[in-house]
Design a protein around this motif. Structure first.
Motif, short mmCIF file in Angstrom:
data_model
loop_
_atom_site.label_atom_id
_atom_site.label_comp_id
_atom_site.label_asym_id
_atom_site.label_seq_id
_atom_site.Cartn_x
_atom_site.Cartn_y
_atom_site.Cartn_z
N ARG A 101 35.53 67.91 -4.18
CA ARG A 101 35.42 66.45 -4.23
C ARG A 101 34.19 66.02 -5.01
N LYS A 102 33.16 66.88 -4.99
CA LYS A 102 31.92 66.53 -5.68
C LYS A 102 32.16 66.33 -7.18
N LEU A 103 33.24 66.96 -7.71
CA LEU A 103 33.54 66.78 -9.12
C LEU A 103 33.85 65.32 -9.42
N GLY A 104 34.27 64.59 -8.40
CA GLY A 104 34.71 63.21 -8.63
C GLY A 104 33.61 62.20 -8.47
N PHE A 105 32.41 62.64 -8.09
CA PHE A 105 31.32 61.68 -7.91
C PHE A 105 30.94 61.04 -9.24
N ASN A 106 30.46 59.81 -9.18
CA ASN A 106 29.96 59.13 -10.37
C ASN A 106 28.56 59.66 -10.68
N PRO A 107 28.41 60.35 -11.82
CA PRO A 107 27.11 60.97 -12.10
C PRO A 107 26.00 59.95 -12.34
N ASP A 108 26.35 58.68 -12.54
CA ASP A 108 25.31 57.67 -12.80
C ASP A 108 24.70 57.13 -11.52
N VAL B 99 42.90 63.29 -6.77
CA VAL B 99 42.83 64.45 -7.66
C VAL B 99 42.05 65.57 -6.99
N TYR B 100 40.99 65.17 -6.28
CA TYR B 100 40.04 66.16 -5.76
C TYR B 100 40.29 66.45 -4.29
N ASP B 101 41.49 66.09 -3.81
CA ASP B 101 41.80 66.32 -2.40
C ASP B 101 42.02 67.81 -2.16
N PRO B 102 41.16 68.45 -1.39
CA PRO B 102 41.31 69.91 -1.18
C PRO B 102 42.56 70.26 -0.39
N ASP B 103 43.21 69.26 0.21
CA ASP B 103 44.39 69.55 1.03
C ASP B 103 45.68 69.45 0.23
N ARG B 104 45.57 69.29 -1.10
CA ARG B 104 46.79 69.22 -1.89
C ARG B 104 47.51 70.56 -1.85
N SER B 105 48.80 70.52 -2.12
CA SER B 105 49.56 71.76 -2.23
C SER B 105 48.99 72.54 -3.42
N ARG B 106 48.58 73.80 -3.18
CA ARG B 106 47.81 74.49 -4.22
C ARG B 106 48.45 75.81 -4.64
N CYS C 272 36.12 59.30 -17.72
CA CYS C 272 35.95 60.74 -17.51
C CYS C 272 34.52 61.14 -17.84
N ASN C 273 33.91 61.88 -16.95
CA ASN C 273 32.59 62.45 -17.21
C ASN C 273 32.73 63.95 -17.32
N GLU C 274 32.34 64.47 -18.48
CA GLU C 274 32.47 65.91 -18.74
C GLU C 274 33.87 66.39 -18.36
N GLY C 275 34.85 65.64 -18.73
CA GLY C 275 36.22 66.07 -18.51
C GLY C 275 36.70 65.91 -17.09
N ARG C 276 35.95 65.19 -16.28
CA ARG C 276 36.40 64.95 -14.90
C ARG C 276 36.65 63.47 -14.72
N PRO C 277 37.87 63.07 -14.37
CA PRO C 277 38.11 61.65 -14.09
C PRO C 277 37.29 61.20 -12.89
N THR C 278 36.53 60.10 -13.05
CA THR C 278 35.68 59.66 -11.94
C THR C 278 35.97 58.23 -11.50
N LYS C 279 36.53 57.40 -12.41
CA LYS C 279 36.72 56.00 -12.04
C LYS C 279 37.95 55.45 -12.76
N ILE C 280 38.72 54.67 -12.03
CA ILE C 280 39.93 54.09 -12.59
C ILE C 280 39.73 52.59 -12.76
N GLU C 281 40.09 52.08 -13.95
CA GLU C 281 40.07 50.63 -14.16
C GLU C 281 41.43 50.21 -14.69
N GLY C 282 41.64 48.90 -14.68
CA GLY C 282 42.89 48.39 -15.23
C GLY C 282 42.81 48.33 -16.75
N ASN C 283 43.96 48.39 -17.40
CA ASN C 283 44.01 48.32 -18.85
C ASN C 283 44.27 46.88 -19.28
N PRO C 284 43.27 46.22 -19.89
CA PRO C 284 43.44 44.80 -20.25
C PRO C 284 44.65 44.56 -21.15
#
Lengths: 998, 195, 462
Positions: A887-894, A151-158, A119-131
């Motif tokens: 969707r821009k919230l989901g970009f990797n800031p790095d 998460v960031y799909d604008p077409d979700r039921s809102r 999560c970057n600044e409270g926004r989930p950006t990348k998913i990894e597996g849990n070892p």
């Protein structure tokens, strides 16, 4: 708009109108009539207002950040109350700009996989597996990688809606309180609840409560793709409800009967982990396992097989019987199987000998498309081979085994009879995915009360009276059990963007539970016993590790009565009738339709056909010739009155007279991405012919359809690109893989740059374990903010994936063998791309990385032309121009989001390298240790085929791999000295069958 | 008086011809290069030194006849080209190997081989500038006023006439006599031209 | 007497200037073109061509606003029509310099009546060519100054002088500059003629300023002739270097089908070939529009046809050599590249090229074809087409199937590709028509020089 500039999938999907509307600025749209009804959906609540209603008024980054803090802030003030704990470091240690990692869990097709979310600044950006999670071990698959985009799909039921009008959760709760009680619904006999397969213990509790309240109500757990047949077979064979576990890492010989256990027929990536362990080779002469496969469609499991037999889905049972006979346990003579009966006989007899020789160390496994009878038989064969308890173990099922198909048949009759008054959908999209003989969509419209909790605006949503927005798994509390019972807590990463609620919460509302907060329910479910302090500790540990301690379910020993089984099997199993059959497979893109609006998955090429943005009916060359079909011809498939139209494509190595259809396409109500992509084949699917159907009629419609693939040529033209050898050859002559092409042996006209000091990054990819599953491709897309370009642009050859999976066929079209090769930037030391750039926008770092300076690039594309691997990607158009704000919230800031007109390519995840180097410097300038830095593709790979590291450190894994004799450079003869090298693929053929092929 | 189009031009004062004053010389007008050459040779024999011929195209042998030295343009061009060559080497060596070192395709920071094309191009470029601007310099171009234009038929020199001017600066210059002399040599129209 | 002289010599060796013209006639005939209203054909042509030019700028605008994606370029074919057109135009330009410089050095008197127009053609062709390297970049607004070695604050980076594309920047800009200088230098005496003939005040001022006060004095001629000789001297190696360097764009890359040492001579021959074809195209038309038959005689045209046969054969020979080398190298990638070139998806392009470039010039072995302007015009058009296809074949067929079959692709042009190309042709024609209209299309002073020679020789025979 000009077709040439159709760049983002929202337009490809041909739904521009609404697509555009979302992002129009207010003052512009306010007057228009459609604005009125649009507005209702655009302003579900305060939270999303900030981020979604924007667009044309290009926000500055700061504003965007502010918007995201609107969300993050809320999460933040929720955190102390509900204590979700970061996986890596405590939330007190939160440093702005530094990502935090939280453990959570996701369930797909009835099995949970532990995750760690960045999560970057409270926004989930990348998913990894849990070892720490037994069914992830640090790896994930393409679907889980892509789910962060959801998460960031604008077409979700809102928006909570009733009868098409606006409503809200309070109104719903009030209504629910008044409706869901005994005096309104009585014993609930007229109430049906449909949900996806429940793997959440907490939800089970709520379900129990609800059913206690309404004893006659029926709760149907339906998965369009499921393993029910396997469980049923196990039950029939063992006489008890058990969950079978196949331990592929313990098996020397594996026979897969129409089972893509390395691919979509498994609900987790564990089988890949286990299997690839047995394909790893340190030195010549190491033992490999041997994989036999009999299947109709060419799956990636078939691609990995040492011996593959083409057989109709309907013939698999007969083959199993024949095998049983060969093993002299019982069974019957091999009845006629397709046209390759002789081949099949030889195959079976050789296989039988091999299995005999590996009693207790082999596995025979059948796929979920096979009827229970076949599975029963297969368990019996395994019992006869002494594999039960060795390579196949059983655990008790969590709760008593559901039989969804029976329930659905019942539901169908009830719906026809009109005895159902209340239909409730909790998650999933049954209106789309239920078998065609269940008139569910109409029923939703007809019944008195219909409630649908859905993540996006889908067919079910459209047909229901109450439309409730469902929270994304990264937005809500919950829990999930893996196949072996291991439980994990699902933590929210962010406040629900569109104010959705989880299945748990809504079920609780229906059950009239107080309080209905998902957190409360989960918490009380897992930490109710023991002293408060004890509870707290247990709870925190569970959140921290992502695994709840000792929840593994106990092993059960199950004896299989072979005699009885064979008797019934003999009677039930028949070879496939002549004529065409169809079989339904989950698609690597939308799976069963749930990911239809996920652009990453839509654009991820099908591992075998390389088709994007479409599903095609796969047939064999022979069948195509006999029916006079060629690629792209649209055919009409019909069986008992039901029919579907779909384009066909010839698949080398496909079984004759069999047609493979892929689920999850042709969604009629869907977001901008998935709307109308592909062809819906579910219409042929009935409760009777759920997984396959024989006696299907095929008619040419005369139309043709454009199929778009990312790879247009499928043969290696005798070039030493993917290099193979058999274990024996390799043992005899370890050098042969290297010698398949001559090497310049360090010859040069000028002294090479000295890379002997410091970190020198390199990569080794083991073609022997890579199954070609696409996980790396999607992970890379997620990590590096890689844009999606849409069908039209892929067709123009402009896909942007930084790592692609080259798939080549070898051998004849009928008996084609498959090899796949992950191909990203090879980071050549003498990079041909660098010397031709006029502005020096690409050059070498002292650590041997081929760097791109995006802001220096003027885009001559000369580097692309001169790259022999063609792995450079050019921004032909402004791919990111029309990206929805949310969707821009989901970009990797790095990672920079690249602009139009510049070149880009794989960087070995340089942002990760730098991050860890800085960290290492921070703790006292220590040396980075091997494996500390993982590239995105490496981290996700379930086969551990990709190894990245410092080639200057002789002890690093990558150095060790590169020392193997089967290590080679693709196109090394050009003397460009690539840093990525490949480990030659080894096949382990059965000598007896090898003679046949020769 | 002066019939040059220049009078009609809005030219600054200093370019305007002085109304009175010393003469530019006597200009004769011949039909053909032969007549012109003959005239020149005769006048040379007569000891005239300061002569200038005006012709629509270069006539071979006229320089010898007038006894003019070779043009120094060649030397100018060589110097310019060498300048270009040097600047090319300097540019490529300094930028690549000194100012901003980059590892590119593992190649040396500076090498002669890849530098040759630009070395050549810059030599040519500077050489060309040398040739053209050198010529402009030697010919004092552009100069929009010249006393020769005061000659009434000056325009013929760019069409089909072959003119010969004996300049006033010539020690043996005798205005009126010269006119008759030129006429006798075949000049169609000799004229004493104002400076 | 000049008439006599010419008359007596016609059958032996047709003189370059015919119809018994005098010096005055030469000035009159050539200057008149710029002084009188042009014929109506001129108006037709300029209307069409300027419309096409407008289209060009429309396309470029659309390209810059939207991105390279509006063209057919893709991965693996990073260069499509853009660089094809660039090389084609540059090649055409070469004939101009060749005629004016090389033939000058070889004292080929027959060049005089066509060199001016040929040089103009060079300039305009280079202008059209220059459009592509700039606009084919993804970010032209940056390329336009980052390609030149000017230190910039934004990123203190220098150019990569190992890149053939950077060599191009220098070669092409040098070529454009030198050609312009050469052309203008040649114009000066004629501008003086126009100045002296001028009646209207405007023309007096204009040509007065342009002619830089040229008087035609023997001193001026002395320096002038040497300057002209030197320019011719350095233009000759220059013109060879430019196309060699353009060929380096391909020769120094490692793509099979590009990576060939044969390219420099092969490209230069091709350039001369295409350039002369274009000169023939233009001259036959100009000759007809302004009936300059006396100045651009069939002898001129015939000589050019001979050059076309020669260079055509060289080009054909290069095609053959490529195949031999590919086979002889034993490099499987090379071999495949050339088999694919002739029999792969782009076979049609390859065989169009061969037909137009190797077969069509063979007609010039027949005198009838060398002397009939219409036939020459038609064949020259074929050659122009063929030479365009040569560049397209080299670029597209080599790129679309290189090393890894998995990354193979195909290139399809879009309407923007086509309109942009048509647009540059429009620009070229517009510039050329304006040149014909307002400047002496034939070097008067030089023609007079040739006429003088004839008269001299004529005397000789007496």
């Amino acid at each position: 708009m000009n077709p040439i500039v159709q760049i983002n999938p929202t337009q490809i999907a041909g739904k521009q109108s609404t697509g555009k509307q979302y992002w129009r600025s207010l003052n512009e749209a306010a007057e228009t009539p459609e604005f009125q009804q649009w507005a209702q959906r655009a302003f579900p609540d305060g939270v999303s207002e900030g981020v979604t209603v924007d667009g044309a008024s290009r926000r500055s980054l700061l504003k965007l950040m502010a918007a995201s803090f609107g969300l993050a802030g809320l999460t933040a003030c929720r955190r102390p109350v509900e204590n979700i704990l970061p996986f890596s470091r405590a939330s007190e240690g939160y440093i702005h700009g530094k990502p935090m990692h939280f453990a959570t869990v996701a369930a797909l097709n009835g099995s949970a996989t532990g995750l760690i979310v960045e999560c970057n600044e409270g926004r989930p950006t990348k998913i990894e597996g849990n070892p720490k999670h037994p069914y992830s071990l640090g790896a994930t698959n393409a679907f889980l990688q892509a789910s962060v985009l959801g998460v960031y799909d604008p077409d979700r039921s809102r928006q909570v809606m009733r009868k098409g009008g606006r409503s809200n959760w309070d109104e719903f709760a009030a209504w629910a309180r008044s409706y869901f009680n005994a005096d309104r619904l009585g014993d609930g006999a007229a109430m049906r609840i449909v949900s996806e397969k429940i793997v959440s213990p907490s939800l089970e509790v709520v379900k129990a409560d609800l059913l206690k309240k309404f004893p006659k109500a029926q709760w149907i757990e339906y998965e369009s793709v499921n393993l029910d047949a396997v469980r049923e077979g196990a039950a029939l064979a063992s006489g008890q409800d058990v969950e079978p576990h196949f331990l592929f890492d313990k098996a020397d010989v594996v026979f897969s009967l129409d089972c893509d256990f390395l691919g979509l027929d498994s609900s987790s990536i564990l089988p890949v982990k286990q299997y690839s362990r047995r394909r790893r080779v340190e030195k010549p002469g190491d033992e490999l396992n041997r994989l036999y496969s009999a299947e109709a469609n060419y799956t990636i499991t078939g691609g990995m097989a040492d011996h593959r037999l083409r057989a109709k889905v309907g013939d698999i049972g007969a083959l199993a019987l024949a095998l049983a006979k060969e093993l002299n346990v019982s069974g019957a003579e091999l009845k006629v199987v397709g046209n390759s009966t002789d081949k099949a006989r030889k195959f079976i007899s050789a296989l039988a000998k091999d299995l005999e020789a590996h009693k207790g160390k082999s596995i025979v496994v059948a796929g979920p498309r096979q009827p229970a009878a076949v599975h029963t038989l297969v368990f019996a064969i395994n019992a006869a081979l002494g594999n039960i308890g060795q390579t196949i173990v059983f655990t008790k099922l969590a709760e008593e085994r559901a039989k969804p198909l029976e329930q659905l048949k019942q539901l169908a009759t009830d719906l026809h009879a009109g005895t159902v008054k209340t239909l409730i959908v909790l998650g999933g999209n049954p209106a789309y995915s239920l078998p065609a003989d269940v008139p569910f969509a109409d029923a939703l419209k007809k019944v008195a009360v219909s409630v649908a909790l859905t993540e996006d605006e889908n067919e079910t949503w459209a047909a229901s009276e109450w439309r409730l927005p469902q929270a994304h798994l990264l937005e809500s509390w919950g829990d999930a059990q893996a196949l072996d019972g291991t439980a994990s807590i699902q933590q929210p990463m962010i406040e629900p963007l569109y104010g959705g609620k989880s299945v748990l919460e809504v079920a609780a509302i229906l059950a009239g539970m107080e309080p209905a907060s998902d957190y409360e329910i989960v918490r009380s479910n897992w930490a109710s016993q023991g002293a408060p302090a004890e509870r707290e500790k247990k709870w925190n540990a569970a959140l921290f590790d992502g695994v709840v301690a000792d929840t593994k379910s106990a092993m059960v020993t199950a004896a299989v009565d072979a005699k009885k089984v064979f008797a019934t099997a003999n009677a039930q199993i028949q070879p496939a009738p002549a004529g065409l059959e169809v079989a339904f497979y989950p698609s690597p893109g939308p799976y069963d339709g749930r990911y239809a609006n996920n652009a990453w998955l839509q654009e991820a090429p099908h591992p075998m056909t390389k088709v994007v943005w479409d599903n095609v009916a796969l047939i064999s060359k022979k069948t195509a010739e006999s029916l006079g079909l060629k690629d792209g011809d649209v055919v009409k498939l019909s069986k008992d009155g039901r029919s579907v139209e779909t384009p066909v494509q010839i698949q080398p190595g496909h079984a004759d007279d069999s047609i493979s259809l892929f689920l999850g396409y042709g969604r009629s109500v869907c977001g901008r991405v998935g709307q109308g992509v592909g062809h819906r084949v579910e219409a042929l699917r009935t409760t009777a012919n759920f997984f396959s159907a024989s006696g299907v009629e095929l008619k040419k419609t005369g139309e043709t359809y454009e199929i778009v693939t990312t790879q247009e040529h499928h043969r290696m033209e005798g070039r030493p690109i993917v290099r193979e050898a058999s274990v024996e050859e390799y043992k005899k002559e370890p050098g042969l893989i290297k010698e398949m092409a001559e090497s310049p042996n360090g010859l040069t006209m000028f002294p090479f740059v000295d890379y002997s000091k410091g970190y020198q990054w390199g990569m080794a990819i083991d073609l022997n374990s890579c199954v070609g599953c696409n996980a790396c491709l999607v992970a890379c897309q997620s990590e590096n903010n890689i844009p999606v370009v849409g069908k039209d642009q892929v067709q123009r050859g402009r896909e942007m994936h930084w790592i692609r999976l080259d798939r080549y066929y070898t051998g004849s079209d009928e008996e084609a063998q498959v090899v796949t090769q992950p191909m990203g930037c090879q980071q050549c030391e003498n990079a041909p791309c660098e010397s031709v750039c006029p502005v020096a926008a690409t050059s070498h770092s002292p650590e041997g990385l081929n760097d791109m300076a995006y802001n220096r690039c003027v885009g001559t594309r000369y580097c692309l032309n001169n790259c022999p691997y063609k792995v450079r990607r050019f921004n032909f158009l402004a791919w990111n121009k029309d990206v929805p704000e949310v969707r821009k919230l989901g970009f990797n800031p790095d990672v920079t989001v690249r602009m139009r007109g510049v070149m880009e390519k794989c960087t070995y995840c340089v942002q990760r390298i730098e991050e860890h180097k800085i960290a290492a410097n921070a703790d006292g300038r220590r040396q980075l240790h091997d494996g500390e830095i993982q590239s995105a593709c490496q981290q996700v790979c379930p086969a551990e085929a990709i190894v990245f590291g410092n080639i200057n450190d002789p002890e690093s894994r990558v150095s060790k791999l590169k020392k193997q004799p089967r290590n080679y450079e693709v196109l090394g003869e050009l003397n460009i000295r690539p840093r990525t090298t490949y480990l030659g693929r080894l096949r382990n053929p059965n000598p007896e069958l090898e003679k046949e092929n020769a | 008086m002066a019939t040059s189009f220049l009078d009609k031009l809005p030219l600054p004062e200093f370019l305007k011809p002085a109304e009175e004053g010393p003469h530019y010389g006597v200009v004769g007008d011949f039909d053909s290069p032969e007549d012109l050459l003959r005239a020149i040779r005769t006048l040379r024999v007569a000891g005239f030194t300061k002569m200038e011929a005006y012709t629509p195209f270069p006539i071979h042998g006229i320089d010898e006849a007038l006894g003019e030295p070779r043009s120094p343009l060649g030397r100018i061009v060589i110097v310019a080209s060498l300048l270009g060559l040097a600047s090319a080497v300097l540019l490529q060596w300094w930028t690549g190997a000194v100012d901003y070192k980059l590892i590119i395709a593992g190649k040396p920071l500076f090498a002669l081989e890849p530098s040759v094309p630009i070395m050549f191009e810059l030599s040519v470029l500077f050489g060309a500038f040398g040739a053209v601007f050198g010529m402009f310099h030697l010919n004092r171009m552009p100069t929009y006023y010249h006393a020769f234009f005061n000659y009434s038929k000056a325009g013929g020199a760019s069409n089909d006439r072959f003119l010969l001017a004996v300049e006033a600066a010539d020690p043996k210059f005798r205005g009126e006599e010269l006119k008759t002399l030129l006429d006798s040599l075949g000049s169609r129209h000799s004229e004493l031209v104002e400076a | 007497m000049a008439d006599l002289a010419i008359g007596s010599r016609i059958e032996l060796n047709p003189p370059l200037v015919q119809g018994g013209m005098t010096y005055a006639d030469v000035s009159e005939k050539i200057s008149a073109i710029t002084e009188n209203k042009p014929p109506k054909q001129w108006y037709y042509l300029i209307t069409i061509s300027s419309l096409m030019t407008v289209m060009l700028f429309g396309c470029l605008g659309y390209l810059v606003m939207t991105g390279i994606g509006v063209w057919g370029n893709n991965n693996p074919v990073g260069w499509g029509w853009d660089i094809t057109n660039f090389v084609w135009w540059i090649g055409i330009g070469h004939a101009g310099t060749l005629i004016s410089a090389v033939l000058f050095l070889f004292r080929q008197k027959w060049r005089t009546s066509i060199n001016r127009a040929a040089e103009a053609m060079t300039l305009f062709a280079v202008a059209c060519a220059g459009i592509y390297p700039l606009f084919h970049t993804g970010r032209p607004w940056r390329a336009i100054y980052w390609l030149f070695p000017a230190p910039n604050e934004y990123l203190h980076l220098w150019q990569n002088f190992r890149s053939p594309l950077e060599w191009d920047v220098f070669a092409v800009s040098t070529y454009a500059t030198v050609s312009a200088l050469f052309w203008f230098t040649g114009l000066i005496p004629d501008l003086a003629t126009l100045r002296d003939r001028a009646v209207s005040r405007g023309r007096k001022i204009l040509f007065g300023i342009l002619s830089l006060g040229w008087r035609g004095s023997s001193t001026q001629w002395r320096h002038y002739e040497l300057a002209y000789l030197i320019l011719a001297g350095i233009s000759t190696p220059l013109v060879l270097s430019v196309h060699s360097i353009v060929s380096f764009d391909f020769a120094t890359a490692l793509i099979p089908g590009w990576h060939t040492t044969l390219f420099p001579p092969y490209f230069v021959a091709g350039a001369i070939f295409s350039g002369f074809a274009m000169v023939v195209t233009l001259m036959t038309v100009a000759r007809w529009v302004y009936n300059l038959q006396n100045l651009i005689t069939t002898k001129h045209l015939e000589n050019m046809c001979k050059v076309l046969i020669a260079t055509g054969l060289m080009v054909g020979f290069s095609y053959g050599t490529e195949y031999f080398i590919a086979w002889y190298s034993g490099n499987p990638y090379e071999r495949f590249a050339f088999i694919n070139r002739a029999f792969g998806p782009y076979w049609w392009a390859y065989w169009t090229m061969v037909t137009c470039n190797v077969l069509s010039p063979q007609f010039f072995w027949f005198k009838k074809f060398r002397t009939t302007p219409v036939l020459m015009f038609i064949i020259s058009i074929f050659i122009n087409i063929g030479m365009w296809f040569e560049r397209f074949v080299i670029i597209a067929t080599s790129l679309h199937r290189d090393f890894l079959p998995a990354s193979w692709g195909y290139f399809k042009p879009t309407w923007v590709d086509m309109c942009t190309f048509a647009g540059t042709i429009g620009l070229f024609l517009t510039l050329f028509l304006l040149f014909l209209r307002f400047l002496p299309a034939i070097a008067m002073s030089e023609v007079k020089g040739v006429l003088y020679q004839q008269i001299e020789d004529g005397k000789g025979t007496h």
